[in-house]
Enzyme design. Structure first.
Site, PDB file in Angstrom:
ATOM      1  N   LYS A 144      34.354  22.428  87.558  1.00  0.00           N
ATOM      2  CA  LYS A 144      35.628  22.330  88.277  1.00  0.00           C
ATOM      3  C   LYS A 144      35.865  20.868  88.612  1.00  0.00           C
ATOM      4  O   LYS A 144      35.049  20.220  89.255  1.00  0.00           O
ATOM      5  CB  LYS A 144      35.593  23.177  89.553  1.00  0.00           C
ATOM      6  CG  LYS A 144      36.886  23.071  90.373  1.00  0.00           C
ATOM      7  CD  LYS A 144      36.971  24.116  91.473  1.00  0.00           C
ATOM      8  CE  LYS A 144      38.253  23.968  92.281  1.00  0.00           C
ATOM      9  NZ  LYS A 144      38.405  24.977  93.334  1.00  0.00           N
ATOM     10  N   ASP A 172      42.210  30.578 102.109  1.00  0.00           N
ATOM     11  CA  ASP A 172      43.008  30.758 100.892  1.00  0.00           C
ATOM     12  C   ASP A 172      42.537  32.039 100.197  1.00  0.00           C
ATOM     13  O   ASP A 172      42.373  32.087  98.992  1.00  0.00           O
ATOM     14  CB  ASP A 172      42.814  29.540  99.981  1.00  0.00           C
ATOM     15  CG  ASP A 172      43.925  29.386  98.950  1.00  0.00           C
ATOM     16  OD1 ASP A 172      44.946  30.107  99.062  1.00  0.00           O
ATOM     17  OD2 ASP A 172      43.781  28.559  98.041  1.00  0.00           O
TER      18      ASP A 172
HETATM   19  P1  ADP Z   1      42.067  26.038  92.300  1.00  0.00           P
HETATM   20  O1  ADP Z   1      41.558  25.235  93.446  1.00  0.00           O
HETATM   21  O2  ADP Z   1      42.821  25.206  91.316  1.00  0.00           O
HETATM   22  O3  ADP Z   1      42.813  27.247  92.728  1.00  0.00           O
HETATM   23  P2  ADP Z   1      39.856  27.798  91.616  1.00  0.00           P
HETATM   24  O4  ADP Z   1      38.472  27.425  92.049  1.00  0.00           O
HETATM   25  O5  ADP Z   1      40.539  28.842  92.420  1.00  0.00           O
HETATM   26  O6  ADP Z   1      40.741  26.475  91.522  1.00  0.00           O
HETATM   27  O7  ADP Z   1      39.798  28.241  90.094  1.00  0.00           O
HETATM   28  C1  ADP Z   1      40.980  28.503  89.358  1.00  0.00           C
HETATM   29  C2  ADP Z   1      40.752  29.654  88.393  1.00  0.00           C
HETATM   30  O8  ADP Z   1      39.664  29.356  87.510  1.00  0.00           O
HETATM   31  C3  ADP Z   1      40.341  30.941  89.103  1.00  0.00           C
HETATM   32  O9  ADP Z   1      41.451  31.695  89.501  1.00  0.00           O
HETATM   33  C4  ADP Z   1      39.514  31.636  88.056  1.00  0.00           C
HETATM   34  O10 ADP Z   1      40.344  32.317  87.146  1.00  0.00           O
HETATM   35  C5  ADP Z   1      38.848  30.497  87.310  1.00  0.00           C
HETATM   36  N1  ADP Z   1      37.486  30.236  87.828  1.00  0.00           N
HETATM   37  C6  ADP Z   1      37.138  29.335  88.782  1.00  0.00           C
HETATM   38  N2  ADP Z   1      35.810  29.338  89.008  1.00  0.00           N
HETATM   39  C7  ADP Z   1      35.277  30.265  88.179  1.00  0.00           C
HETATM   40  C8  ADP Z   1      33.937  30.747  87.945  1.00  0.00           C
HETATM   41  N3  ADP Z   1      32.881  30.259  88.582  1.00  0.00           N
HETATM   42  N4  ADP Z   1      33.770  31.698  86.994  1.00  0.00           N
HETATM   43  C9  ADP Z   1      34.837  32.192  86.331  1.00  0.00           C
HETATM   44  N5  ADP Z   1      36.111  31.803  86.512  1.00  0.00           N
HETATM   45  C10 ADP Z   1      36.350  30.844  87.427  1.00  0.00           C
HETATM   46 MG    MG Z   2      42.203  29.014  93.521  1.00  0.00          MG
END
Ligand code: ADP
Ligand code: MG
Length: 398
Positions: free
Chosen positions: A121, A226
């Site tokens: 991320k 959130d």
């Molecule tokens: P943001 O801060 O941009 O909302 P998120 O951490 O919520 O970022 O991640 C965005 C999307 O990426 C999530 O809705 C999910 O679909 C996918 N995602 C994030 N982390 C994971 C993970 N560890 N495993 C699988 N999918 C993930």
């Molecule tokens: Mg998110």
């Protein structure tokens, strides 16, 4: 703004020293004077060649109209520094598809040397700020320019620290694996966000489990802030009979919570507001999507408050401060996110997933494109000439 590591193989030892010097210089200078880059890198007059190599591929940018000659690190440059660190520590070996493009983050599938998939991320605070608060454009442009790097680092550090604390206390969250600069690496959850689930066999029990999670977070001193259908991944596992003799096959749904940069303490001035919002978000979603309305009102924050620290549990809002994410950092990050109009996934302009897409975001320099989805997996090229590394993954000396 897509992560593109293909230029990594062309960088030599001097280029890496130069890139690192720009990063170091950025701590005290919004635009790092060329002379200082030469000094920090130890390359002196030799630095110009590397500076033009880095500028050419967009890892550093020259600031026009500056009163002195200087450069600043771009998101691309910071990405490279983080990737290089992960590669050296063997946290990440290859980069695969982009699976998420949030407003303030990019999510990519990566793999370690054994081929095990993980999630990278990348926090990109400030990349959309000018769209959300147009009235304050000039003020934001000024404020944002020097801060995005530090603030994105803070967001990553916060997320990693909270994920670690939650995981250690048995909360269903991804496993935090590594952190560098504005990025984190965590385990890949093989599941879809609840937003993409059309129906569930038993909405009441899933609802109860999610509310229970909100209450348990409060018991540990935290409010997610959130808690919504994008940040809850629903893992499906089959259990029970085969579907014939020993009764119907059962589908077990396990919610996994993600996305922690906006978590707050139960002692936050607006704690009640955030708590209620988390609860109401889930309520609204269950009503709309699953046509499920709970019998009871609440839970209310005043009830949740009574359980803080109950059963001798550790207060994680307190313990994270000791483990590296200080109260001062929390305040800085919060006020920055407020200033640039970041409000989690709740922003009505949010461009994500199956919702309407949004093409009007504007970059600091107005020149970068919207992220694209990469569809090929590729190995992080070795950074030739990094003296700490010894050998690259092919056994070549570097
Ligand atoms: P943001 O801060 O941009 O909302 P998120 O951490 O919520 O970022 O991640 C965005 C999307 O990426 C999530 O809705 C999910 O679909 C996918 N995602 C994030 N982390 C994971 C993970 N560890 N495993 C699988 N999918 C993930
Ligand atoms: Mg998110």
């Amino acid at each position: 703004m897509k992560l593109d590591s293909k230029h990594m193989r062309y960088l030599n030892a001097d280029d890496w020293k130069t890139l690192t010097a720009v990063e170091t210089g950025s701590r005290n200078h919004e635009v790092v004077p060329t002379a200082l880059i030469g000094q920090i890198s130890g390359l002196r007059g030799q630095v110009h060649r590397s500076i033009s190599a880095l500028a050419k591929i967009g890892l550093i940018g020259r600031l026009k109209n500056a009163s002195y000659d200087g450069y600043r690190l771009t998101y691309g440059g910071l990405d490279y520094l983080a990737l290089n660190t992960y590669r050296k520590r063997k946290d990440v070996y290859s980069i695969g598809n982009q699976i998420g493009v949030g407003k303030e983050s990019d999510i990519l599938v990566v793999a370690d040397e054994q081929g095990f998939q993980r999630v990278l991320k990348i926090h990109r605070l400030g990349r959309i700020s000018f769209r959300t608060v147009k009235a304050n454009r000039d003020y934001l442009r000024k404020r944002n320019a020097g801060n995005w790097m530090y603030m994105s680092r803070l967001a990553a550090l916060k997320e990693f620290t909270f994920m670690t604390a939650l995981r250690e206390n048995g909360f269903p969250v991804p496993e935090p694996l590594a952190q560098s600069r504005h990025t984190i690496v965590m385990s890949l959850i093989n599941a879809f966000p609840m937003r993409q689930i059309a129906s569930v066999p038993n909405p009441a029990s899933l609802y109860a489990e999610l509310i229970q999670m909100i209450l348990r977070l409060a018991q540990y001193g935290l409010i997610h802030g959130d808690f919504n259908e994008f940040n809850i991944l629903i893992k499906e596992t089959k259990a029970g009979g085969t579907g014939t003799e020993d009764g119907p096959e059962k589908l077990i749904l396990t919610p996994i919570l993600i996305d922690f940069p906006q978590m707050v303490s139960v002692d936050h001035a607006n704690a009640e507001f955030y708590f209620d919002r988390d609860v109401n978000c889930i309520k609204r979603f269950f009503e709309r999507r699953f046509h499920f309305t709970p019998d009871e009102k609440g839970p209310h924050f005043k009830d949740a408050r009574k359980s803080i620290g109950k059963d001798g549990v550790q207060r994680l809002d307190v313990s994270v401060e000791a483990s590296g994410f200080s109260r001062k950092m929390a305040k800085e990050l919060e006020s920055y996110m407020e200033d640039i109009g970041v409000d989690g996934d709740r922003d009505p302009n949010a461009a994500r997933g199956d919702e309407e897409s949004d093409n009007d975001f504007e970059e600091e320099d107005g020149g970068e494109e919207e992220p694209e989805v990469a569809d090929e997996s590729y190995i992080i090229p070795s950074a030739s000439g990094d003296e700490e590394m010894g050998t690259d993954k092919f056994g070549n000396e570097v």
